[in-house]
Scaffold this motif. Structure first.
Motif, PDB file in Angstrom:
ATOM      1  N   ALA A 158      48.487  63.555  56.086  1.00 33.92           N
ATOM      2  CA  ALA A 158      47.172  63.526  56.734  1.00 33.92           C
ATOM      3  C   ALA A 158      46.446  62.200  56.501  1.00 33.92           C
ATOM      4  O   ALA A 158      45.887  61.634  57.450  1.00 33.92           O
ATOM      5  CB  ALA A 158      46.325  64.706  56.267  1.00 33.92           C
ATOM      6  N   PRO A 159      46.430  61.662  55.266  1.00 34.28           N
ATOM      7  CA  PRO A 159      45.813  60.335  55.083  1.00 34.28           C
ATOM      8  C   PRO A 159      46.465  59.254  55.940  1.00 34.28           C
ATOM      9  O   PRO A 159      45.781  58.373  56.468  1.00 34.28           O
ATOM     10  CB  PRO A 159      46.014  60.056  53.587  1.00 34.28           C
ATOM     11  CG  PRO A 159      46.095  61.408  52.961  1.00 34.28           C
ATOM     12  CD  PRO A 159      46.794  62.268  53.967  1.00 34.28           C
ATOM     13  N   LEU A 160      47.793  59.312  56.085  1.00 35.09           N
ATOM     14  CA  LEU A 160      48.487  58.346  56.926  1.00 35.09           C
ATOM     15  C   LEU A 160      48.040  58.481  58.377  1.00 35.09           C
ATOM     16  O   LEU A 160      47.796  57.484  59.068  1.00 35.09           O
ATOM     17  CB  LEU A 160      49.995  58.544  56.818  1.00 35.09           C
ATOM     18  CG  LEU A 160      50.857  57.660  57.725  1.00 35.09           C
ATOM     19  CD1 LEU A 160      50.724  56.194  57.338  1.00 35.09           C
ATOM     20  CD2 LEU A 160      52.333  58.098  57.647  1.00 35.09           C
ATOM     21  N   ALA A 161      47.927  59.719  58.832  1.00 33.42           N
ATOM     22  CA  ALA A 161      47.477  59.956  60.211  1.00 33.42           C
ATOM     23  C   ALA A 161      46.083  59.384  60.431  1.00 33.42           C
ATOM     24  O   ALA A 161      45.812  58.766  61.463  1.00 33.42           O
ATOM     25  CB  ALA A 161      47.503  61.451  60.510  1.00 33.42           C
ATOM     26  N   ARG A 162      45.214  59.576  59.458  1.00 36.87           N
ATOM     27  CA  ARG A 162      43.844  59.060  59.591  1.00 36.87           C
ATOM     28  C   ARG A 162      43.840  57.533  59.606  1.00 36.87           C
ATOM     29  O   ARG A 162      43.027  56.914  60.318  1.00 36.87           O
ATOM     30  CB  ARG A 162      42.970  59.593  58.453  1.00 36.87           C
ATOM     31  CG  ARG A 162      42.664  61.073  58.576  1.00 36.87           C
ATOM     32  CD  ARG A 162      41.591  61.502  57.612  1.00 36.87           C
ATOM     33  NE  ARG A 162      42.047  61.521  56.235  1.00 36.87           N
ATOM     34  CZ  ARG A 162      42.614  62.568  55.640  1.00 36.87           C
ATOM     35  NH1 ARG A 162      42.798  63.697  56.325  1.00 36.87           N
ATOM     36  NH2 ARG A 162      42.978  62.507  54.380  1.00 36.87           N
ATOM     37  N   GLU A 163      44.734  56.921  58.845  1.00 34.09           N
ATOM     38  CA  GLU A 163      44.808  55.458  58.807  1.00 34.09           C
ATOM     39  C   GLU A 163      45.284  54.883  60.136  1.00 34.09           C
ATOM     40  O   GLU A 163      44.775  53.863  60.611  1.00 34.09           O
ATOM     41  CB  GLU A 163      45.757  55.009  57.694  1.00 34.09           C
ATOM     42  CG  GLU A 163      45.978  53.501  57.653  1.00 34.09           C
ATOM     43  CD  GLU A 163      47.158  53.100  56.776  1.00 34.09           C
ATOM     44  OE1 GLU A 163      47.652  51.965  56.936  1.00 34.09           O
ATOM     45  OE2 GLU A 163      47.598  53.917  55.946  1.00 34.09           O
ATOM     46  N   LEU A 164      46.259  55.537  60.749  1.00 36.25           N
ATOM     47  CA  LEU A 164      46.891  54.971  61.938  1.00 36.25           C
ATOM     48  C   LEU A 164      46.203  55.358  63.239  1.00 36.25           C
ATOM     49  O   LEU A 164      46.327  54.637  64.236  1.00 36.25           O
ATOM     50  CB  LEU A 164      48.361  55.403  61.992  1.00 36.25           C
ATOM     51  CG  LEU A 164      49.252  55.030  60.810  1.00 36.25           C
ATOM     52  CD1 LEU A 164      50.700  55.374  61.112  1.00 36.25           C
ATOM     53  CD2 LEU A 164      49.114  53.559  60.439  1.00 36.25           C
ATOM     54  N   ALA A 165      45.506  56.488  63.255  1.00 33.35           N
ATOM     55  CA  ALA A 165      44.955  57.024  64.503  1.00 33.35           C
ATOM     56  C   ALA A 165      44.130  56.006  65.298  1.00 33.35           C
ATOM     57  O   ALA A 165      44.264  55.938  66.530  1.00 33.35           O
ATOM     58  CB  ALA A 165      44.127  58.275  64.220  1.00 33.35           C
ATOM     59  N   PRO A 166      43.280  55.182  64.679  1.00 31.40           N
ATOM     60  CA  PRO A 166      42.473  54.243  65.485  1.00 31.40           C
ATOM     61  C   PRO A 166      43.292  53.193  66.227  1.00 31.40           C
ATOM     62  O   PRO A 166      42.788  52.574  67.164  1.00 31.40           O
ATOM     63  CB  PRO A 166      41.572  53.570  64.434  1.00 31.40           C
ATOM     64  CG  PRO A 166      41.560  54.489  63.265  1.00 31.40           C
ATOM     65  CD  PRO A 166      42.912  55.130  63.252  1.00 31.40           C
ATOM     66  N   PHE A 167      44.544  52.993  65.806  1.00 37.98           N
ATOM     67  CA  PHE A 167      45.345  51.926  66.410  1.00 37.98           C
ATOM     68  C   PHE A 167      46.424  52.442  67.362  1.00 37.98           C
ATOM     69  O   PHE A 167      47.161  51.648  67.949  1.00 37.98           O
ATOM     70  CB  PHE A 167      46.030  51.108  65.300  1.00 37.98           C
ATOM     71  CG  PHE A 167      45.073  50.567  64.277  1.00 37.98           C
ATOM     72  CD1 PHE A 167      44.186  49.555  64.596  1.00 37.98           C
ATOM     73  CD2 PHE A 167      45.046  51.090  62.992  1.00 37.98           C
ATOM     74  CE1 PHE A 167      43.301  49.059  63.651  1.00 37.98           C
ATOM     75  CE2 PHE A 167      44.170  50.604  62.032  1.00 37.98           C
ATOM     76  CZ  PHE A 167      43.286  49.588  62.361  1.00 37.98           C
ATOM     77  N   LEU A 168      46.523  53.749  67.543  1.00 34.49           N
ATOM     78  CA  LEU A 168      47.607  54.301  68.352  1.00 34.49           C
ATOM     79  C   LEU A 168      47.353  54.103  69.834  1.00 34.49           C
ATOM     80  O   LEU A 168      46.222  54.229  70.309  1.00 34.49           O
ATOM     81  CB  LEU A 168      47.785  55.796  68.060  1.00 34.49           C
ATOM     82  CG  LEU A 168      48.212  56.172  66.646  1.00 34.49           C
ATOM     83  CD1 LEU A 168      48.236  57.692  66.485  1.00 34.49           C
ATOM     84  CD2 LEU A 168      49.592  55.587  66.323  1.00 34.49           C
ATOM     85  N   ARG A 184      51.047  47.796  56.518  1.00 33.38           N
ATOM     86  CA  ARG A 184      49.802  48.440  56.911  1.00 33.38           C
ATOM     87  C   ARG A 184      49.737  48.580  58.425  1.00 33.38           C
ATOM     88  O   ARG A 184      50.342  47.802  59.157  1.00 33.38           O
ATOM     89  CB  ARG A 184      48.584  47.628  56.430  1.00 33.38           C
ATOM     90  CG  ARG A 184      48.491  47.478  54.922  1.00 33.38           C
ATOM     91  CD  ARG A 184      47.202  46.807  54.510  1.00 33.38           C
ATOM     92  NE  ARG A 184      46.049  47.608  54.875  1.00 33.38           N
ATOM     93  CZ  ARG A 184      44.781  47.235  54.655  1.00 33.38           C
ATOM     94  NH1 ARG A 184      44.531  46.058  54.096  1.00 33.38           N
ATOM     95  NH2 ARG A 184      43.789  48.018  54.994  1.00 33.38           N
ATOM     96  N   GLY A 185      48.969  49.577  58.863  1.00 37.00           N
ATOM     97  CA  GLY A 185      48.744  49.720  60.292  1.00 37.00           C
ATOM     98  C   GLY A 185      47.798  48.645  60.791  1.00 37.00           C
ATOM     99  O   GLY A 185      47.165  47.933  60.008  1.00 37.00           O
ATOM    100  N   GLY A 186      47.698  48.537  62.106  1.00 34.93           N
ATOM    101  CA  GLY A 186      46.812  47.535  62.691  1.00 34.93           C
ATOM    102  C   GLY A 186      46.968  47.500  64.195  1.00 34.93           C
ATOM    103  O   GLY A 186      47.621  48.372  64.797  1.00 34.93           O
ATOM    104  N   GLU A 187      46.400  46.488  64.804  1.00 31.38           N
ATOM    105  CA  GLU A 187      46.446  46.385  66.258  1.00 31.38           C
ATOM    106  C   GLU A 187      47.865  46.319  66.794  1.00 31.38           C
ATOM    107  O   GLU A 187      48.116  46.682  67.950  1.00 31.38           O
ATOM    108  CB  GLU A 187      45.661  45.146  66.707  1.00 31.38           C
ATOM    109  CG  GLU A 187      44.154  45.259  66.518  1.00 31.38           C
ATOM    110  CD  GLU A 187      43.556  46.356  67.381  1.00 31.38           C
ATOM    111  OE1 GLU A 187      44.082  46.600  68.489  1.00 31.38           O
ATOM    112  OE2 GLU A 187      42.570  46.974  66.948  1.00 31.38           O
ATOM    113  N   TRP A 188      48.796  45.856  65.982  1.00 35.12           N
ATOM    114  CA  TRP A 188      50.192  45.769  66.425  1.00 35.12           C
ATOM    115  C   TRP A 188      50.749  47.127  66.839  1.00 35.12           C
ATOM    116  O   TRP A 188      51.696  47.211  67.632  1.00 35.12           O
ATOM    117  CB  TRP A 188      51.064  45.155  65.327  1.00 35.12           C
ATOM    118  CG  TRP A 188      51.098  45.952  64.050  1.00 35.12           C
ATOM    119  CD1 TRP A 188      50.285  45.825  62.962  1.00 35.12           C
ATOM    120  CD2 TRP A 188      52.007  47.016  63.739  1.00 35.12           C
ATOM    121  NE1 TRP A 188      50.616  46.730  61.989  1.00 35.12           N
ATOM    122  CE2 TRP A 188      51.681  47.470  62.437  1.00 35.12           C
ATOM    123  CE3 TRP A 188      53.072  47.615  64.417  1.00 35.12           C
ATOM    124  CZ2 TRP A 188      52.360  48.510  61.808  1.00 35.12           C
ATOM    125  CZ3 TRP A 188      53.752  48.652  63.791  1.00 35.12           C
ATOM    126  CH2 TRP A 188      53.402  49.088  62.506  1.00 35.12           C
TER     127      TRP A 188
END
Length: 368
Positions: A87-97, A66-70
């Motif tokens: 697109a769902p993956l992009a939405r999941e990861l965008a806040p942590f990039l 999973r994505g996260g602060e790392w």
């Protein structure tokens, strides 16, 4: 200067994340590692089984489900999920990039993901599509060589920073591919004609055979070659053409016109002959890539610092030990050093050369 204790050159990226470790994502990860383009390559995938396999095969250095602060520590993120999940993956990861990280993708349709990333505010995103693949999927079949000499389309928008596009071009070139730059809508129109339309045509032809058993008795090599793309993964192929349905409908309209013209030419033999000649000229002029006919390569990639006679130190050390170098290629040249590829005769030569050069202080990586 002696190569007794050279320092390895800095890579293009400190930490690269490949999100989706399948055939293409795995091949990108291998390319990053084997060509010394990233100091650390992290695999992100929802499947723990895929990640275990990727680690066991040496495709990635570290894994996450999973994505996260790392993710904030990554300066390169490659989105390599299937088309429908992109697109769902992009939405999941965008806040942590990391806002300064280069972000790209490898999907076969560009308009949707480019618009989504702009909506998400991911500034340093450059949509990409490596025109490479294999009938065999999964990380097990990933190869860095899959990307070599492949056309890799980059589709910046009006809002893409030039620095991001420049980094993406460098990445593609260092992976051994050939970058081609065009707008997203131009890319989607082109792949609708050369990739997605042939898929629908293959489906139509195979359905005709499926509905008449007599036809299947006569469907031999030529028919199989013509309909090969129908044997791809049904769900992934469905998602690909649906994502590009606007451009594909336009291509289908043009295709129907061509069929109608050829139908009319049945009553005009000379016109049909000229159409056949034009078809032959076009087909014969298409480039042919015969990777399978190339001899198997056994390569070793060596990091060399920016110091005098470093390539000479590598070749002299191997020559003194009786290791025969069949080919040598400079892969990267940067201010703090670069990398060279040594083509060797056998896997045993690769192992011997690696041991010799590591003893001399060089950083090396083998390549399939």
């Amino acid at each position: 200067m002696s190569a007794a204790s050279p320092s390895a050159p800095g890579p293009l990226f400190e930490t690269a994340v490949v999100a989706g470790v399948g055939l293409i994502g795995g091949s990108v990860a291998l390319g990053l590692r084997q060509r010394l383009l990233a100091r650390r390559v992290i695999g992100l995938d929802a499947s723990p089984e895929v990640l275990r396999e990727a680690e066991a095969l040496g495709v990635v250095d570290e894994v996450h489900t999973r994505g996260g602060e790392w993710l904030r520590g990554a300066d390169l993120v490659v989105l390599a999920a299937p088309m429908r999940a992109l697109a769902p993956l992009a939405r999941e990861l965008a806040p942590f990039l990391n806002p300064s990280a280069l972000v790209t993708d490898v999907g076969s349709v560009k308009g949707g993901i480019a618009a989504e990333m702009e909506r998400l505010g991911v500034r340093h995103f450059v949509a990409g599509h490596p025109m490479a693949g294999s009938e065999r999927g999964g990380v097990t079949h990933a190869r860095a060589a899959l990307l070599e000499n492949a056309v890799w389309v980059l589709t910046p928008t009006d809002h893409t920073p030039l620095t991001a596009l420049s980094k993406a071009r460098t990445l593609v070139e260092q992976l051994g591919a050939a970058p081609v730059v065009m707008p997203p809508d131009a890319h989607d129109a082109l792949v609708a004609t050369i990739s997605h339309l042939p898929y629908l045509a293959s489906l139509a032809l195979t359905h005709m055979v499926a509905r008449d058993e007599r036809l299947s008795l006569l469907a031999a090599g030529g028919f199989r070659d013509l309909t090969r793309v129908a044997s791809g993964d049904p769900r992934m192929s469905r998602d690909m053409v649906v994502e590009n349905k606007g451009a594909l409908r336009e291509a289908l309209t043009r295709f129907r016109r061509q069929l109608e013209r050829l139908e009319a030419d049945l009553d005009e033999p000379e016109e049909l002959l000229e159409a056949a000649r034009e078809g032959k000229r076009t087909r014969d002029s298409l480039p042919i890539v015969r990777r399978s006919l190339l001899p198997q390569r056994h390569d070793l990639v060596v990091a060399v610092p920016d110091r005098p006679n470093q390539i000479g130190a590598v070749t002299q050390a191997l020559g003194a030990a009786g290791v025969n170098i069949k080919d040598i290629e400079v892969l990267a040249i940067r201010e703090d050093g670069g990398a060279i590829r040594l083509g060797l005769e056998t896997p045993e030569d690769v192992a011997s050369a690696a041991a010799i050069l590591q003893t001399a202080g060089f950083e090396v990586r083998g390549r399939a």
